[in-house]
Write an enzyme that holds these catalytic residues in place. Structure first.
Site, PDB file in Angstrom:
ATOM      1  N   SER A  36       3.955  -1.653  10.367  1.00 27.83           N
ATOM      2  CA  SER A  36       5.416  -1.698  10.502  1.00 27.83           C
ATOM      3  C   SER A  36       5.984  -3.089  10.238  1.00 27.83           C
ATOM      4  CB  SER A  36       5.849  -1.180  11.874  1.00 27.83           C
ATOM      5  OG  SER A  36       5.488   0.176  12.009  1.00 27.83           O
TER       6      SER A  36
ATOM      7  N   GLY B 216       3.107  -0.962   4.241  1.00 21.95           N
ATOM      8  CA  GLY B 216       3.072   0.461   3.902  1.00 21.95           C
ATOM      9  C   GLY B 216       4.472   0.953   3.570  1.00 21.95           C
ATOM     10  N   GLY B 217       5.127   1.548   4.549  1.00 23.82           N
ATOM     11  CA  GLY B 217       6.441   2.171   4.336  1.00 23.82           C
ATOM     12  C   GLY B 217       7.443   1.286   3.611  1.00 23.82           C
TER      13      GLY B 217
ATOM     14  N   HIS C 176      -9.424   0.810   5.889  1.00 19.93           N
ATOM     15  CA  HIS C 176      -8.097   1.148   6.417  1.00 19.93           C
ATOM     16  C   HIS C 176      -8.234   2.192   7.531  1.00 19.93           C
ATOM     17  CE1 HIS C 176      -4.004   2.621   6.674  1.00 19.93           C
ATOM     18  NE2 HIS C 176      -3.631   1.503   6.077  1.00 19.93           N
TER      19      HIS C 176
ATOM     20  N   ASN D 163       0.864  -1.189   0.000  1.00 20.67           N
ATOM     21  CA  ASN D 163       0.000   0.000   0.000  1.00 20.67           C
ATOM     22  C   ASN D 163       0.897   1.234   0.000  1.00 20.67           C
ATOM     23  OD1 ASN D 163      -1.791   2.059   0.563  1.00 20.67           O
ATOM     24  ND2 ASN D 163      -2.208   1.414   2.671  1.00 20.67           N
ATOM     25  N   TRP D 164       0.995   1.867  -1.155  1.00 18.30           N
ATOM     26  CA  TRP D 164       1.925   3.003  -1.283  1.00 18.30           C
ATOM     27  C   TRP D 164       1.392   4.285  -0.662  1.00 18.30           C
ATOM     28  CZ3 TRP D 164       4.041   2.862  -7.021  1.00 18.30           C
ATOM     29  CH2 TRP D 164       4.695   1.641  -7.226  1.00 18.30           C
ATOM     30  N   LYS D 165       0.124   4.307  -0.307  1.00 19.01           N
ATOM     31  CA  LYS D 165      -0.513   5.519   0.230  1.00 19.01           C
ATOM     32  C   LYS D 165      -0.276   6.699  -0.728  1.00 19.01           C
ATOM     33  CE  LYS D 165      -0.058   3.430   4.716  1.00 19.01           C
ATOM     34  NZ  LYS D 165       0.088   3.542   6.141  1.00 19.01           N
TER      35      LYS D 165
ATOM     36  N   GLY E 182       2.900   2.675  10.643  1.00 15.79           N
ATOM     37  CA  GLY E 182       3.820   3.789  10.408  1.00 15.79           C
ATOM     38  C   GLY E 182       4.590   4.237  11.639  1.00 15.79           C
TER      39      GLY E 182
ATOM     40  N   GLU F 235      -6.609   4.742   8.255  1.00 15.75           N
ATOM     41  CA  GLU F 235      -6.477   6.147   7.845  1.00 15.75           C
ATOM     42  C   GLU F 235      -7.776   6.661   7.229  1.00 15.75           C
ATOM     43  OE1 GLU F 235      -2.862   5.631   5.573  1.00 15.75           O
ATOM     44  OE2 GLU F 235      -1.834   5.145   7.447  1.00 15.75           O
TER      45      GLU F 235
ATOM     46  N   GLU G  24      -4.640  -4.785  11.191  1.00 14.23           N
ATOM     47  CA  GLU G  24      -3.669  -3.700  11.263  1.00 14.23           C
ATOM     48  C   GLU G  24      -3.868  -2.907  12.553  1.00 14.23           C
ATOM     49  OE1 GLU G  24      -2.004  -2.576   7.163  1.00 14.23           O
ATOM     50  OE2 GLU G  24      -3.781  -1.375   7.513  1.00 14.23           O
TER      51      GLU G  24
HETATM   52  P1  PGA Z   1       3.134   0.603   7.573  1.00 20.58           P
HETATM   53  O1  PGA Z   1       1.654   0.750   7.005  1.00 20.58           O
HETATM   54  O2  PGA Z   1       3.694  -0.698   7.030  1.00 20.58           O
HETATM   55  O3  PGA Z   1       3.869   1.804   7.070  1.00 20.58           O
HETATM   56  O4  PGA Z   1       3.037   0.565   9.069  1.00 20.58           O
HETATM   57  C1  PGA Z   1       0.797  -0.361   6.841  1.00 20.58           C
HETATM   58  C2  PGA Z   1      -0.547   0.069   6.320  1.00 20.58           C
HETATM   59  O5  PGA Z   1      -1.032   1.157   6.697  1.00 20.58           O
HETATM   60  O6  PGA Z   1      -1.168  -0.629   5.526  1.00 20.58           O
END
Ligand code: PGA
Length: 252
Positions: free
Chosen positions: A215, A236-237, A97, A10-12, A175, A99, A169
């Protein structure tokens, strides 16, 4: 659909088009022929069509979207429909998600409508659930996860649910660099399976793929993926770096 090993990136809201293309190119070079894992690339909307061309005809590489609207088309300025996503080759969409829950105030009813719409266009939802640190510290995490799952899953038939992928998650791990321990992840994934078994039955609970996200990186993926009920990661990251993302894919 039976349980599968899946790594989704997930590149956001990151990368330019050129950077996005280069990243995909590098990932393809590193893991192209590693077919036992399903790889899903989830870039920002403007890059979907271009990345779809890069991924087409690649074995077990799929395109996903970060969001979709509840309607197929119409006067919804700034929104993107599942119908459109399907026309650019998307096979998966993230729904629920944290966010989207936190910053865009999306609620259970939104997730239900979005998933209904996605399924109409043969797009599989990756439905995310997770507790905040407050809920975990006050020992309310199992209750919260039960509520998040029940509110949405009970609106779908068993046949519809067979298209779902779930992602656990924990919000406190997204993050932050603070990952759930393998034990915490395994415990919650097994619990999620038990909630699915209560809503549907134990066969479908055993078949659903449940990804861990928060993470997850090249260093800890192996330990997490070893857990019996962890079927892969929503990254994510670490998905923004080809070496890290590839290492995660090779972590099974
Ligand atoms: P992260 O994000 O790996 O940067 O913690 C995961 C996600 O939000 O899907």
């Amino acid at each position: 659909m039976s349980r599968q090993k899946i790594v989704a990136g997930n590149w956001k809201m990151n990368k330019s088009l050129q950077e996005a293309k280069t990243l995909v190119e590098m990932i393809l070079n590193q893991v192209n022929d590693f077919d036992e894992v399903i790889k899903i690339i989830i870039p920002p909307f403007p890059y979907l069509d271009s990345i779809n061309s890069q991924l087409s005809k690649k074995e077990n590489f799929f395109l996903g979207a970060q969001n979709c609207h509840t309607n197929a088309n119409g006067a919804f300025t700034g929104e993107i429909s599942a119908n459109m996503l399907s026309s650019v080759g998307c096979k998966f969409v993230l729904v629920g998600h944290s966010e989207r829950r936190q910053y865009f105030k999306e609620k259970d009813a939104d997730f239900v409508s979005k998933i209904k719409e996605a399924l109409k266009y043969n797009i599989q939802p990756i439905f995310c659930v997770g507790e905040t640190i407050y809920e975990r510290k006050t020992d309310n995490h199992f209750k919260l996860i039960t509520e998040q799952l029940t509110a949405v899953l009970t609106q779908f038939t068993l046949i519809e649910f067979s298209k779902f992928i779930l992602a656990y998650e924990p919000v406190w791990a997204i993050g932050t660099g603070e990952t759930a321990t393998a034990q915490q992840a395994q415990e919650m994934h097994a619990y999620i399976r038990s909630v699915v078994a209560d809503i549907y039955d134990s066969n479908i609970a055993n078949d659903v793929s449940i990804l861990y996200g928060g993470s997850c990186n090249a260093q800890n993926a192996q330990e997490l993926f070893k857990c019996k009920d962890v079927d892969g990661g929503l990254i994510g990251g670490a998905a923004l770096n080809a070496d890290d993302f590839s290492k995660i894919i090779f972590s099974f």
